[in-house]
Design an enzyme around this catalytic site. Structure first.
Site, PDB file in Angstrom:
ATOM      1  CD  GLN A  62       8.743 -11.268  11.086  1.00 24.90           C
ATOM      2  OE1 GLN A  62       8.822 -12.425  10.678  1.00 24.90           O
ATOM      3  NE2 GLN A  62       9.702 -10.716  11.800  1.00 24.90           N
ATOM      4  CD  GLU A  71       2.093 -13.117  14.108  1.00 20.78           C
ATOM      5  OE1 GLU A  71       1.457 -14.003  13.531  1.00 20.78           O
ATOM      6  OE2 GLU A  71       3.128 -13.324  14.761  1.00 20.78           O
ATOM      7  CD  GLU A  72       7.951  -6.379  13.721  1.00 22.46           C
ATOM      8  OE1 GLU A  72       8.441  -7.099  12.844  1.00 22.46           O
ATOM      9  OE2 GLU A  72       8.196  -5.169  13.861  1.00 22.46           O
ATOM     10  NE  ARG A  73       3.940  -2.135  11.589  1.00 25.02           N
ATOM     11  CZ  ARG A  73       4.208  -1.987  10.319  1.00 25.02           C
ATOM     12  NH1 ARG A  73       3.257  -2.145   9.425  1.00 25.02           N
ATOM     13  NH2 ARG A  73       5.426  -1.694   9.922  1.00 25.02           N
TER      14      ARG A  73
END
Lengths: 426, 256
Positions: free
Chosen positions: A281, A284-286
């Site tokens: 994930q 996506e976080e970045r």
């Protein structure tokens, strides 16, 4: 088909919903006049639905969030349950989550659209807290959790009834996630958790934590698991709310676990896979963090232009001095470049490509550019920029975290070097 | 017998909180290029009322209508996302759009209402960019229907509509027969947010396309804009200590 990935990542990525986007969607509505600062026609990534989503979210932000930001910043906390319920009701907390649990099952480009729009909130703390709820504490659960677990934790988090937090970093382990010490020892059909977590956003208000803990003695990348931990479990101590220089409306907690017992069914997916799940994930976080700060930077530049246009120095507006408008043009150029990288990475990601290198670059640049934007713009605000009640000084404090949290700049650089094959060989 | 369909007529306006609205150099109007446009706030209230009536089962169908260039379809989509069932986009662009005023719009809405046999036509009381406050009233006159304008409360009672109107003297309650035209005022309701699930559902709802000519409406304007100017810049005021000072200053000014 997704090629060029490690076998494990490939298998795991296939569980993600890949949606193919039809080009026809993009050309459905061509407005003659550009509305606002965003070009809506011929957009590389966004359809009219993305723009409709942004407009609706902007209304919620303008009416129910922004009027209270100054107050919440002063109080050092925002009412997470209230704000999350508001967003949950409007469907904004489960954009790319499964429909069966109240989500919308849309692709990640919609999550990015939401993140971009959240950048219109007049502080960094609240978007960050929302990001934890939607794209840090819940993706692994959505993908790998059991039906029972998803009903208990994912569904209420999407509805906005339960506040989530992420327990990964510790006092002794930040960038080196592999060296965390919190462990969850199996005793019968329970896990007994001991240890502690640090920098837990939403920690003082959360109903549950997505906890990363050691569950065996295997090598450090294979011995960790993700577990859903209810925060009201006996033995969970919220030691303190950390006093930060920025993100002041977001509560950050230091948490201790003293023989906390949890049913084994609270394990997300497989034991030992926690580290891998968490890694998945990160892309996506970045991308999420990058999209959030882009809108904030846009707003800071615009406010700086407005301020310097009316503020006079040496008989003319500050803005008319070439060093000022040229510098703003430089910054605006870099913002657009970063935006292009973001949209390109997102477009590739939703087609199941591995964008680790690009996402790491986007995060790296986002952290550094936001510091430059904050610093340069604050200078042009002069004495006013140094006061507490202008957005630019809050942005200066809030944005500084981006180069540190969610993967420090140094970690991003290591990842990029890994892809460039320039790291020293063992 | 519950009314079949309600028409909500929408206007796309310049967003009022945009930093600076500028007059064009040739004084023919204001600059609209690059300025954010959005659904007129009073029209949002009108949509909300129509959707509420449908939810209370007083009406069967809500149709969102708007006149203008392609951009207007986004406004109709927002109305669909708020709960309208289908939309109609009457295409007016270029010179016709610049010259379009309340009378032309009212003619279009009246023709449509007749054609589709609407039982209620609900509009916002006025558009926030031109503040004309005429379209609703003209539409009613063209249709020869009763009108309930500046509505702050609407109740359907059989074949009649009870409307509480905000007037200068306070509140006036009237009862009018349907079919009728209503215009929404600020306190009628608080418009809902278009939730994300509804925005996605709105994608599948139909928006029909037509031109004023299809409805037999001639768009020729009987009004010519001579000149648009900014209001004079507000001058600084003067603070005085006592009422006597105030009177003296007003006298010296020639105001009294």
């Amino acid at each position: 088909m997704c090629s060029s990935l490690t076998h494990t990542q490939h298998k795991l990525l296939l569980t993600q919903k890949c949606s193919t986007r039809k080009l026809a969607e993009n050309v459905s509505s061509k407005p003659k006049t550009a509305s606002g600062s965003e070009i809506t026609a011929d957009h590389l990534l966004y359809t009219p639905e993305h723009f409709a989503l942004k407009e609706s979210l902007k209304k919620i932000i303008d009416q129910d969030i922004n009027p209270y930001v100054d107050q919440w910043e002063a109080e050092g906390i925002f009412p997470a349950h209230k704000v999350f319920k508001l967003l949950g009701n409007a469907g904004f907390l489960g954009v790319n989550k499964p429909v069966e649990y109240g989500g919308l099952g849309l692709d990640f480009s919609y999550s990015i659209a939401v993140s971009e729009e959240l950048g219109n909130i007049r502080c960094g703390g609240i978007p960050m807290a929302i990001g934890v709820q939607t794209d840090m504490a819940t993706p692994a659960l959505a993908r790998f959790g059991s039906t029972e677990l998803k009903k208990e934790f994912l569904l209420p988090s999407i509805m906005g009834d339960k506040v989530a937090c992420l327990g990964v970093s510790e006092v002794g382990a930040g960038s080196d996630v592999a060296t965390i010490k919190t462990n969850a020892v199996r005793e019968g059909d329970e896990y007994v958790v001991n240890g502690g977590k640090m920098w837990t956003t939403n920690g003082t208000q959360a109903d549950w934590m997505c906890l990363l803990a050691n569950t065996s003695d295997s090598p450090s990348h294979k011995n960790k698991s993700l577990i859903c931990l209810p925060m009201n479990s006996p033995g969970v101590h919220i030691a303190r709310k950390i006093d930060n220089m920025g993100m002041r409306s977001s509560d950050t907690a230091e948490v201790f676990f003293d023989d906390v017992r949890m049913p084994c069914k609270n394990l997300i997916g497989q034991e030992g896979m926690g580290f891998t799940y968490q890694m998945l994930q990160f892309q996506e976080e970045r991308l999420w963090a990058c999209s959030n700060i882009l809108t904030m930077m846009d707003n800071i530049i615009q406010e700086t232009i407005q301020y310097t246009r009316q503020r006079k120095i040496f008989k003319m507006p500050v803005l008319y001095h070439q060093s000022v408008h040229f510098r703003l043009a430089e910054l605006e150029t870099e913002i657009e470049l970063l935006r292009s990288l973001l949209h390109r990475s997102t477009a590739l990601y939703i087609k199941c490509n591995d964008v680790t290198k690009l996402a790491s670059m986007a995060k790296l640049k986002a952290g550094r550019l936001s510091r430059e934007v904050g610093d340069s713009c604050l200078q042009y605000w002069g004495g006013m920029g140094f006061t507490s009640n202008v957005l630019v000084s809050r942005f200066y404090r809030d944005a500084r975290l981006l180069s540190i949290g969610g993967g420090a700049d140094e970690v991003m650089l290591s990842i990029i070097c890994k892809y460039m094959d320039t790291l020293p060989k063992k | 017998m519950s009314p079949a369909s309600v028409f909500v007529c929408l206007s796309l306006t310049l967003l009022s909180d945009y930093p600076v609205i500028r007059v064009k150099p040739d004084h023919s109007g204001v600059v609209t290029d690059g300025v954010k446009h959005s659904m007129n706030p009073f029209c949002e209230i009108a949509v909300e009322e129509a959707v509420k009536l449908k939810e209370k089962k007083f009406i069967k169908e809500v149709v969102a209508v708007s006149c203008g260039p392609t951009q207007v379809t986004e406004t109709i989509r927002t109305a669909l996302a708020m709960g309208c069932d289908r939309g109609i986009h009457v295409e007016v662009s270029g010179k016709d759009y610049e010259a379009m005023g309340p009378l032309q719009i009212a003619k279009i809405f009246a023709a449509l209402a007749k054609k589709e046999e609407a039982s209620l036509v609900i509009l916002g009381k006025q558009a926030i960019d031109d503040d004309c406050n005429q379209t609703g009233q003209m539409t009613a006159a063209l249709l020869d229907w009763p009108q309930g304008t500046f509505a702050s409360e609407v109740t359907i009672d059989g074949e009649k509509v009870k409307v509480v109107r905000e007037i200068d003297g306070g509140l006036e309650t009237i009862k009018i027969s349907m079919p009728a035209v209503l215009t929404a005022d600020l306190r009628l309701n608080t418009p809902r947010y278009a939730t994300l699930p509804n925005i996605m559902k709105a994608k599948k709802k139909k928006i029909a396309n037509m031109k004023p000519a299809d409805l037999g409406v001639d768009m020729v304007s009987r009004v010519e804009v001579l000149r648009v100017d900014e209001p004079p810049t507000r001058l600084a005021g003067v603070k005085v200590e006592t009422v006597d000072d105030l009177v003296a200053k007003l006298k010296a000014n020639g105001t009294i």
